[in-house]
Scaffold this active site. Structure first.
Site, PDB file in Angstrom:
ATOM      1  N   TYR A   1      -3.851  -7.044  24.415  1.00  0.00           N
ATOM      2  CA  TYR A   1      -2.694  -7.944  24.265  1.00  0.00           C
ATOM      3  C   TYR A   1      -1.495  -7.415  25.053  1.00  0.00           C
ATOM      4  O   TYR A   1      -0.694  -8.192  25.581  1.00  0.00           O
ATOM      5  CB  TYR A   1      -2.324  -8.127  22.783  1.00  0.00           C
ATOM      6  CG  TYR A   1      -2.989  -9.354  22.191  1.00  0.00           C
ATOM      7  CD1 TYR A   1      -4.374  -9.415  22.028  1.00  0.00           C
ATOM      8  CD2 TYR A   1      -2.237 -10.467  21.811  1.00  0.00           C
ATOM      9  CE1 TYR A   1      -4.985 -10.548  21.504  1.00  0.00           C
ATOM     10  CE2 TYR A   1      -2.840 -11.593  21.278  1.00  0.00           C
ATOM     11  CZ  TYR A   1      -4.206 -11.637  21.132  1.00  0.00           C
ATOM     12  OH  TYR A   1      -4.810 -12.747  20.623  1.00  0.00           O
TER      13      TYR A   1
ATOM     14  N   GLY B   1       0.820  -1.212   0.000  1.00  0.00           N
ATOM     15  CA  GLY B   1       0.000   0.000   0.000  1.00  0.00           C
ATOM     16  C   GLY B   1       0.855   1.263   0.000  1.00  0.00           C
ATOM     17  O   GLY B   1       2.085   1.197  -0.056  1.00  0.00           O
TER      18      GLY B   1
ATOM     19  N   ASP C   1      -4.152 -12.495   2.660  1.00  0.00           N
ATOM     20  CA  ASP C   1      -5.214 -11.752   3.345  1.00  0.00           C
ATOM     21  C   ASP C   1      -5.015 -11.964   4.844  1.00  0.00           C
ATOM     22  O   ASP C   1      -5.147 -13.091   5.330  1.00  0.00           O
ATOM     23  CB  ASP C   1      -6.574 -12.302   2.885  1.00  0.00           C
ATOM     24  CG  ASP C   1      -7.732 -11.535   3.495  1.00  0.00           C
ATOM     25  OD1 ASP C   1      -7.528 -10.850   4.517  1.00  0.00           O
ATOM     26  OD2 ASP C   1      -8.843 -11.635   2.949  1.00  0.00           O
TER      27      ASP C   1
ATOM     28  N   GLY D   1      -1.649 -12.062  17.424  1.00  0.00           N
ATOM     29  CA  GLY D   1      -1.354 -13.441  17.819  1.00  0.00           C
ATOM     30  C   GLY D   1       0.035 -13.854  17.343  1.00  0.00           C
ATOM     31  O   GLY D   1       0.800 -14.504  18.067  1.00  0.00           O
TER      32      GLY D   1
ATOM     33  N   ARG E   1      -9.214  10.451  -2.267  1.00  0.00           N
ATOM     34  CA  ARG E   1      -8.800  11.383  -1.225  1.00  0.00           C
ATOM     35  C   ARG E   1      -8.463  12.730  -1.837  1.00  0.00           C
ATOM     36  O   ARG E   1      -8.165  12.848  -3.030  1.00  0.00           O
ATOM     37  CB  ARG E   1      -7.614  10.826  -0.442  1.00  0.00           C
ATOM     38  CG  ARG E   1      -8.105   9.822   0.584  1.00  0.00           C
ATOM     39  CD  ARG E   1      -7.019   9.350   1.474  1.00  0.00           C
ATOM     40  NE  ARG E   1      -6.252   8.307   0.844  1.00  0.00           N
ATOM     41  CZ  ARG E   1      -5.455   7.487   1.504  1.00  0.00           C
ATOM     42  NH1 ARG E   1      -5.322   7.591   2.799  1.00  0.00           N
ATOM     43  NH2 ARG E   1      -4.779   6.555   0.873  1.00  0.00           N
TER      44      ARG E   1
ATOM     45  N   LEU F   1      -2.593 -16.549  10.378  1.00  0.00           N
ATOM     46  CA  LEU F   1      -1.224 -16.242   9.956  1.00  0.00           C
ATOM     47  C   LEU F   1      -0.232 -17.094  10.723  1.00  0.00           C
ATOM     48  O   LEU F   1      -0.334 -17.208  11.944  1.00  0.00           O
ATOM     49  CB  LEU F   1      -0.879 -14.792  10.322  1.00  0.00           C
ATOM     50  CG  LEU F   1      -1.467 -13.647   9.538  1.00  0.00           C
ATOM     51  CD1 LEU F   1      -0.941 -12.343  10.130  1.00  0.00           C
ATOM     52  CD2 LEU F   1      -1.093 -13.763   8.086  1.00  0.00           C
TER      53      LEU F   1
ATOM     54  N   TYR G   1     -14.712   2.036   9.239  1.00  0.00           N
ATOM     55  CA  TYR G   1     -13.275   2.277   9.397  1.00  0.00           C
ATOM     56  C   TYR G   1     -12.983   2.733  10.830  1.00  0.00           C
ATOM     57  O   TYR G   1     -12.111   2.185  11.505  1.00  0.00           O
ATOM     58  CB  TYR G   1     -12.835   3.334   8.391  1.00  0.00           C
ATOM     59  CG  TYR G   1     -11.360   3.635   8.373  1.00  0.00           C
ATOM     60  CD1 TYR G   1     -10.431   2.682   7.977  1.00  0.00           C
ATOM     61  CD2 TYR G   1     -10.885   4.908   8.704  1.00  0.00           C
ATOM     62  CE1 TYR G   1      -9.075   2.966   7.930  1.00  0.00           C
ATOM     63  CE2 TYR G   1      -9.529   5.205   8.644  1.00  0.00           C
ATOM     64  CZ  TYR G   1      -8.630   4.236   8.263  1.00  0.00           C
ATOM     65  OH  TYR G   1      -7.286   4.529   8.209  1.00  0.00           O
TER      66      TYR G   1
ATOM     67  N   LYS H   1     -10.872   0.573  13.629  1.00  0.00           N
ATOM     68  CA  LYS H   1      -9.606   1.049  14.203  1.00  0.00           C
ATOM     69  C   LYS H   1      -9.717   1.237  15.713  1.00  0.00           C
ATOM     70  O   LYS H   1      -8.742   1.023  16.447  1.00  0.00           O
ATOM     71  CB  LYS H   1      -9.186   2.352  13.517  1.00  0.00           C
ATOM     72  CG  LYS H   1      -8.747   2.176  12.068  1.00  0.00           C
ATOM     73  CD  LYS H   1      -7.440   1.393  11.940  1.00  0.00           C
ATOM     74  CE  LYS H   1      -6.906   1.427  10.519  1.00  0.00           C
ATOM     75  NZ  LYS H   1      -5.650   0.676  10.379  1.00  0.00           N
TER      76      LYS H   1
HETATM   77  N1  UDP Z   1     -12.637  16.477  -0.275  1.00  0.00           N
HETATM   78  C1  UDP Z   1     -13.021  17.416  -1.213  1.00  0.00           C
HETATM   79  N2  UDP Z   1     -12.981  17.077  -2.530  1.00  0.00           N
HETATM   80  C2  UDP Z   1     -12.574  15.855  -2.978  1.00  0.00           C
HETATM   81  C3  UDP Z   1     -12.166  14.896  -2.018  1.00  0.00           C
HETATM   82  C4  UDP Z   1     -12.215  15.234  -0.670  1.00  0.00           C
HETATM   83  O1  UDP Z   1     -13.389  18.545  -0.878  1.00  0.00           O
HETATM   84  O2  UDP Z   1     -12.587  15.630  -4.210  1.00  0.00           O
HETATM   85  C5  UDP Z   1     -12.673  16.851   1.142  1.00  0.00           C
HETATM   86  C6  UDP Z   1     -13.390  15.852   2.050  1.00  0.00           C
HETATM   87  O3  UDP Z   1     -14.784  16.122   2.082  1.00  0.00           O
HETATM   88  C7  UDP Z   1     -12.718  16.129   3.385  1.00  0.00           C
HETATM   89  C8  UDP Z   1     -11.288  16.509   2.995  1.00  0.00           C
HETATM   90  O4  UDP Z   1     -11.342  16.880   1.612  1.00  0.00           O
HETATM   91  O5  UDP Z   1     -13.312  17.217   4.035  1.00  0.00           O
HETATM   92  C9  UDP Z   1     -10.291  15.376   3.150  1.00  0.00           C
HETATM   93  O6  UDP Z   1     -10.839  14.239   2.542  1.00  0.00           O
HETATM   94  P1  UDP Z   1     -10.057  12.900   2.330  1.00  0.00           P
HETATM   95  O7  UDP Z   1     -10.956  11.989   1.562  1.00  0.00           O
HETATM   96  O8  UDP Z   1      -8.716  13.163   1.758  1.00  0.00           O
HETATM   97  O9  UDP Z   1      -9.803  12.275   3.778  1.00  0.00           O
HETATM   98  P2  UDP Z   1     -10.451  12.460   5.233  1.00  0.00           P
HETATM   99  O10 UDP Z   1      -9.594  13.460   5.897  1.00  0.00           O
HETATM  100  O11 UDP Z   1     -11.871  12.930   5.118  1.00  0.00           O
HETATM  101  O12 UDP Z   1     -10.340  11.113   5.801  1.00  0.00           O
END
Ligand code: UDP
Length: 328
Positions: free
Chosen positions: A174, A25, A71, A117, A201, A76, A160, A164
């Protein structure tokens, strides 16, 4: 299914062995690079749901590096000695965890259990990649580690956030019950090369739009804030935590806060673009403000970010220029 991972003859006796889940990743691959540069032998595990082999292609010939398609929600087992386990596997962008809600819950819950584990059986140090999302839409600003958060458990981001939060809980269990040497890092918004252009993002979205002559899509009125950390700074904080006596949780992120609209303007300025900004609906439960309080990282790890936004964005933009036209 029971999966056994066999150690290889390449394992070098004197060097520490690290397993990185999510090693293909964005963050996992940068972490593999850093560990190799510190002399570790590295085994990267990834099911390639959101990771990509391109991120680790440059390591293929490195005899201290090994990739296993795996996965981590499945059992594991690793045959040889292990010194560190870095549990970084998870979808991590809001559109990814909306598309894969159940794998996101499973990797945070079952995957963390399996990785812990393994750490217990190997007497390995365990580092959990947690997130600023444990604070939800925070009512305390900036966010300190002792803030418990404001999370909607049944909202679309809950898969998510709660995974977390569970991961943090089982990590501490643990530590307390089995004496595993655990560390929790709460990662704030991070950017840099190897993010997926289309992961949704804000950083790849705005850069991709700016470079392709499209309008920049600001969600809501753009007054929500974020604080962006360049990936090399983040990885340095994680490495310091992993090699410290601390258990955390410790926030690692850049405290320079800006609105999303200001961020769009910065991207337009740095890419020398005149594209318009268009406003789109704000996603459900989108946090209104986010900035890490990094006093703990400063005091306990001697860490703070060094890379300025313009410098980090220039490197990231150069990377994305090379990827425009790619399907991912
Ligand atoms: N955002 C935006 N336009 C985009 C993608 C994201 O305005 O095309 C905004 C989103 O609504 C958030 C911020 O940018 O307020 C950061 O979003 P991201 O998905 O990067 O991660 P987050 O911090 O929300 O986990």
């Amino acid at each position: 299914m029971r999966v056994c991972i066999h150690s290889n003859s390449h394992d070098v006796l004197s060097s520490p062995v690290s397993i990185v889940t999510g090693g293909a990743g964005f963050l996992g691959s940068h972490l593999c690079d850093r560990l190799l540069s510190e002399g570790h032998s590295v085994v990267a595990l990834d099911n390639l749901l959101t990771g990509n082999m391109d991120n680790i292609a440059h390591l293929a010939a490195n005899e201290k590096f090994r990739f296993i398609k795996q996965d981590v929600t499945e059992y594991l087992f690793y045959e040889g000695p292990v010194d560190f386990i870095f549990h970084f596997a998870s979808p991590a962008s809001p559109i990814d965890y909306l598309e894969f809600p159940i794998p996101t819950l499973k990797v945070g819950a079952l995957g963390t259990h399996n990785a812990l584990g393994l750490a217990r059986s190997k007497k390995a140090r365990f580092v959990l990649a947690s997130t600023s999302e444990v604070y939800g839409d925070p009512l305390v600003h900036p966010q300190t580690e002792d803030y418990w958060g404001n999370v909607n458990p049944i909202g679309p981001r809950g898969v998510y956030d709660e995974a977390k939060r569970f991961a943090e809980a089982i990590t501490f269990a643990y530590h307390r019950s089995h004496n595993v040497d655990t560390k929790i890092v709460r990662i704030f918004n991070t950017y840099g090369p190897r993010m997926r252009l289309k992961d949704g993002r804000v950083v790849p979205a705005f850069i991709g739009q700016a470079l392709q002559g499209e309008p920049l899509t600001v969600f809501g009125d753009g007054t929500q804030t974020r604080s962006f950390c360049y990936v090399s700074d983040l990885i340095d904080g994680i490495y310091r935590l992993a090699t410290s006596k601390e258990h955390g949780p410790i926030n690692i992120g850049n405290p320079t806060e800006m609105t999303v609209k200001q961020f769009a303007e910065a991207i337009l300025r740095i890419t020398d673009s005149r594209n318009p900004i268009v406003f789109k609906p704000l996603p459900v439960d989108d946090p209104k403000q986010r900035r890490p309080d990094i006093s703990r990282a400063r005091q306990l790890l001697g860490w703070e970010p060094k890379v300025k936004l313009d410098e980090g964005l220039e490197k990231t933009i150069a990377y994305f220029r090379g990827r425009i036209g790619s399907t991912r």
